[in-house]
Design an enzyme around this catalytic site. Structure first.
Site, PDB file in Angstrom:
ATOM      1  N   ARG A 147     -36.226 -33.704  55.266  1.00 51.27           N
ATOM      2  CA  ARG A 147     -37.361 -33.752  56.182  1.00 51.27           C
ATOM      3  C   ARG A 147     -38.424 -32.322  55.995  1.00 51.27           C
ATOM      4  O   ARG A 147     -37.451 -31.653  56.625  1.00 51.27           O
ATOM      5  CB  ARG A 147     -37.412 -34.369  57.266  1.00 51.27           C
ATOM      6  CG  ARG A 147     -38.920 -35.034  57.675  1.00 51.27           C
ATOM      7  CD  ARG A 147     -39.158 -35.283  59.438  1.00 51.27           C
ATOM      8  NE  ARG A 147     -37.881 -36.415  59.418  1.00 51.27           N
ATOM      9  CZ  ARG A 147     -37.818 -36.836  60.559  1.00 51.27           C
ATOM     10  NH1 ARG A 147     -37.310 -35.896  61.430  1.00 51.27           N
ATOM     11  NH2 ARG A 147     -36.207 -37.825  60.575  1.00 51.27           N
ATOM     12  N   ASP A 178     -32.773 -33.881  63.680  1.00 53.15           N
ATOM     13  CA  ASP A 178     -34.467 -33.639  63.863  1.00 53.15           C
ATOM     14  C   ASP A 178     -34.163 -31.657  64.238  1.00 53.15           C
ATOM     15  O   ASP A 178     -33.303 -31.680  64.460  1.00 53.15           O
ATOM     16  CB  ASP A 178     -35.191 -34.071  64.847  1.00 53.15           C
ATOM     17  CG  ASP A 178     -35.519 -34.964  65.145  1.00 53.15           C
ATOM     18  OD1 ASP A 178     -35.511 -35.440  63.707  1.00 53.15           O
ATOM     19  OD2 ASP A 178     -36.061 -36.013  65.573  1.00 53.15           O
TER      20      ASP A 178
HETATM   21  P1  FDA Z   1     -52.201 -31.718  61.322  1.00 57.10           P
HETATM   22  O1  FDA Z   1     -51.615 -30.766  62.683  1.00 57.10           O
HETATM   23  O2  FDA Z   1     -52.717 -30.747  60.075  1.00 57.10           O
HETATM   24  O3  FDA Z   1     -52.837 -33.210  61.215  1.00 57.10           O
HETATM   25  C1  FDA Z   1     -53.389 -33.678  59.948  1.00 57.10           C
HETATM   26  C2  FDA Z   1     -54.089 -34.591  60.408  1.00 57.10           C
HETATM   27  O4  FDA Z   1     -53.369 -35.975  60.974  1.00 57.10           O
HETATM   28  C3  FDA Z   1     -54.921 -34.703  62.210  1.00 57.10           C
HETATM   29  O5  FDA Z   1     -56.037 -34.627  61.450  1.00 57.10           O
HETATM   30  C4  FDA Z   1     -54.997 -36.118  62.670  1.00 57.10           C
HETATM   31  O6  FDA Z   1     -55.678 -37.149  62.280  1.00 57.10           O
HETATM   32  C5  FDA Z   1     -53.768 -36.244  62.157  1.00 57.10           C
HETATM   33  N1  FDA Z   1     -52.586 -35.965  63.759  1.00 57.10           N
HETATM   34  C6  FDA Z   1     -51.756 -35.324  63.520  1.00 57.10           C
HETATM   35  N2  FDA Z   1     -50.778 -35.371  64.393  1.00 57.10           N
HETATM   36  C7  FDA Z   1     -51.653 -36.425  65.381  1.00 57.10           C
HETATM   37  C8  FDA Z   1     -51.317 -36.930  66.940  1.00 57.10           C
HETATM   38  N3  FDA Z   1     -50.386 -36.222  67.739  1.00 57.10           N
HETATM   39  N4  FDA Z   1     -52.145 -38.509  67.229  1.00 57.10           N
HETATM   40  C9  FDA Z   1     -53.416 -38.184  66.498  1.00 57.10           C
HETATM   41  N5  FDA Z   1     -53.104 -38.379  65.244  1.00 57.10           N
HETATM   42  C10 FDA Z   1     -52.554 -36.845  64.191  1.00 57.10           C
HETATM   43  N6  FDA Z   1     -41.756 -31.423  64.507  1.00 57.10           N
HETATM   44  C11 FDA Z   1     -40.344 -30.422  64.977  1.00 57.10           C
HETATM   45  O7  FDA Z   1     -40.881 -29.640  65.202  1.00 57.10           O
HETATM   46  N7  FDA Z   1     -39.114 -31.656  63.993  1.00 57.10           N
HETATM   47  C12 FDA Z   1     -38.831 -32.353  63.412  1.00 57.10           C
HETATM   48  O8  FDA Z   1     -37.915 -32.475  63.469  1.00 57.10           O
HETATM   49  C13 FDA Z   1     -39.996 -33.110  63.218  1.00 57.10           C
HETATM   50  N8  FDA Z   1     -39.738 -34.038  63.257  1.00 57.10           N
HETATM   51  C14 FDA Z   1     -41.144 -34.740  63.285  1.00 57.10           C
HETATM   52  C15 FDA Z   1     -40.632 -36.500  62.224  1.00 57.10           C
HETATM   53  C16 FDA Z   1     -41.529 -36.902  61.325  1.00 57.10           C
HETATM   54  C17 FDA Z   1     -41.835 -39.008  60.299  1.00 57.10           C
HETATM   55  C18 FDA Z   1     -43.302 -36.391  61.101  1.00 57.10           C
HETATM   56  C19 FDA Z   1     -43.951 -37.003  60.759  1.00 57.10           C
HETATM   57  C20 FDA Z   1     -43.478 -35.307  61.783  1.00 57.10           C
HETATM   58  C21 FDA Z   1     -42.392 -34.384  62.409  1.00 57.10           C
HETATM   59  N9  FDA Z   1     -42.669 -33.565  63.337  1.00 57.10           N
HETATM   60  C22 FDA Z   1     -41.445 -32.531  63.518  1.00 57.10           C
HETATM   61  C23 FDA Z   1     -43.622 -32.743  63.948  1.00 57.10           C
HETATM   62  C24 FDA Z   1     -44.436 -32.338  62.649  1.00 57.10           C
HETATM   63  O9  FDA Z   1     -43.658 -30.748  63.508  1.00 57.10           O
HETATM   64  C25 FDA Z   1     -45.727 -31.926  63.288  1.00 57.10           C
HETATM   65  O10 FDA Z   1     -46.472 -31.425  64.801  1.00 57.10           O
HETATM   66  C26 FDA Z   1     -46.913 -32.839  63.371  1.00 57.10           C
HETATM   67  O11 FDA Z   1     -46.770 -33.874  62.354  1.00 57.10           O
HETATM   68  C27 FDA Z   1     -48.221 -33.293  63.316  1.00 57.10           C
HETATM   69  O12 FDA Z   1     -48.946 -32.601  62.231  1.00 57.10           O
HETATM   70  P2  FDA Z   1     -49.358 -32.881  60.671  1.00 57.10           P
HETATM   71  O13 FDA Z   1     -48.304 -32.455  59.320  1.00 57.10           O
HETATM   72  O14 FDA Z   1     -49.453 -34.246  60.716  1.00 57.10           O
HETATM   73  O15 FDA Z   1     -50.481 -32.423  60.781  1.00 57.10           O
END
Ligand code: FDA
Length: 310
Positions: free
Chosen positions: A188, A135
């Protein structure tokens, strides 16, 4: 420019650093909804949930929670816990695909310690046909994490990949360096979950999203395996359309989402035969992980506040 999403995220992450908030949430967390995002207090509690995810046609990524350990002893305890979890999930027919945070195995104590412990975990995972993802944590850890990855791969651990965060200014250059490895590690791509200043990271959602799209496309075009890790439906739709247009198969890409986040979207992707992995954290060191999830969405914080006052 800082937009409202980033402002909210930064405020929650800053509040979560306050010792009294931490003490309070650690005491009351399970009552206030930690279980929405964390599959159990230990691996045994998580196993039925992992099995249910697999039975529903999804795959898993396992995260034994923990981060930023400050002593060698704590890093060794964590590593033992991860090794023990590998055996438990194998017994339970759960795929041993693990994500590890480099600071939970001592990156912040001594890089050599993290290398020793990561090598042990990587070796065991290779023996059982598993995979390891390093990660990516906050920006001071990026160099150390990429170095750790490079060393592990130089030792022959090609089943180890890592994460790149689209909000960091440095990431396009890091991506090029990783693509130059042969073979390129599986990657990723995420937006990034930590509080970073403007000198280090993009601050507006639109910029972070655009960078995310560019990174995924560049990685795919260069021939790497790319996991698109987001719950951002529109961004995902654009990238899946790109993938379908390029005729890429499941060997080349996957979608990854977090346990408890956007479950409806996860089900729809699975029904559409998209290759989805769910990142499933478990363990008692859940505070950092949970506060990042609260910081991502105001509704999550409202849920906690309703639990407190409702
Ligand atoms: P964004 O924040 O724009 O959200 C898009 C939509 O997704 C929101 O409108 C909502 O509907 C939904 N959503 C997002 N987060 C939500 C929550 N917590 N609860 C409910 N709904 C939510 N980061 C990092 O810095 N290092 C890492 O190693 C990882 N590893 C990782 C693994 C995996 C499998 C995922 C999916 C994510 C990570 N992350 C991560 C976290 C990533 O950086 C990010 O903070 C989250 O995925 C939220 O961002 P989105 O891309 O979903 O988009």
């Amino acid at each position: 420019m800082l937009d409202i999403d980033s402002l909210y995220r930064r405020s929650v992450l800053a509040t979560a650093d306050a010792p009294w908030v931490k003490r309070f949430l650690e005491r009351n967390g399970w009552r206030l909804g930690v279980g929405r995002f964390v599959a159990g207090r230990d691996v045994t509690e998580a196993v039925p949930k992992l099995q249910a995810i697999q039975a529903a046609g999804k795959r898993v990524i396992l995260d034994v929670l923990g981060e930023f350990v400050t002593t060698e002893a704590a890093a060794r305890v964590t590593s033992e816990r991860i090794l023990a979890s590998i055996e438990v999930v194998r017994e339970a027919d759960v795929e041993p695909y693990f994500s590890v945070k480099p600071t939970q195995i001592g990156l912040g104590v001594a890089p050599q310690l993290a290398l020793e412990l990561a090598s042990g975990i990587a070796r065991r995972l290779a023996e059982v046909g598993g995979r390891l993802c390093l990660d990516m944590e906050n920006s001071p850890q990026v160099d150390g994490t990429l170095e750790l990855l490079t060393r592990l791969r130089a030792d022959g651990h090609e089943h180890v990949g890592t994460v790149l965060q689209s909000y960091l200014h440095r990431t396009p250059a890091d991506l090029e360096r990783l693509l130059a490895l042969s073979p390129a590690p599986s990657l990723r791509i995420v937006k990034g979950a930590y509080k970073e200043p403007a000198e280090i990271a993009l601050q507006s959602k639109a910029d972070v999203d655009a960078a995310f799209e560019r990174l995924v496309k560049r990685g795919l075009e260069a021939g790497a395996y790319v996991a698109i890790a987001t719950h951002d439906k529109r961004l995902l739709e654009r990238l899946l359309a790109f993938i379908s247009g390029a005729g890429l198969t499941h060997e080349r890409y996957g979608v990854q989402m977090l346990y408890g986040v956007s479950p409806g979207l996860q089900d729809r992707l699975t029904a559409a035969a998209e290759p989805l992995r769910v990142y499933v954290p478990f363990g008692d060191d859940w505070y950092g992980y949970y506060s990042r999830r609260l910081a991502e969405r105001p509704a999550n914080l409202m849920f906690v506040l309703r639990g407190l006052f409702g």
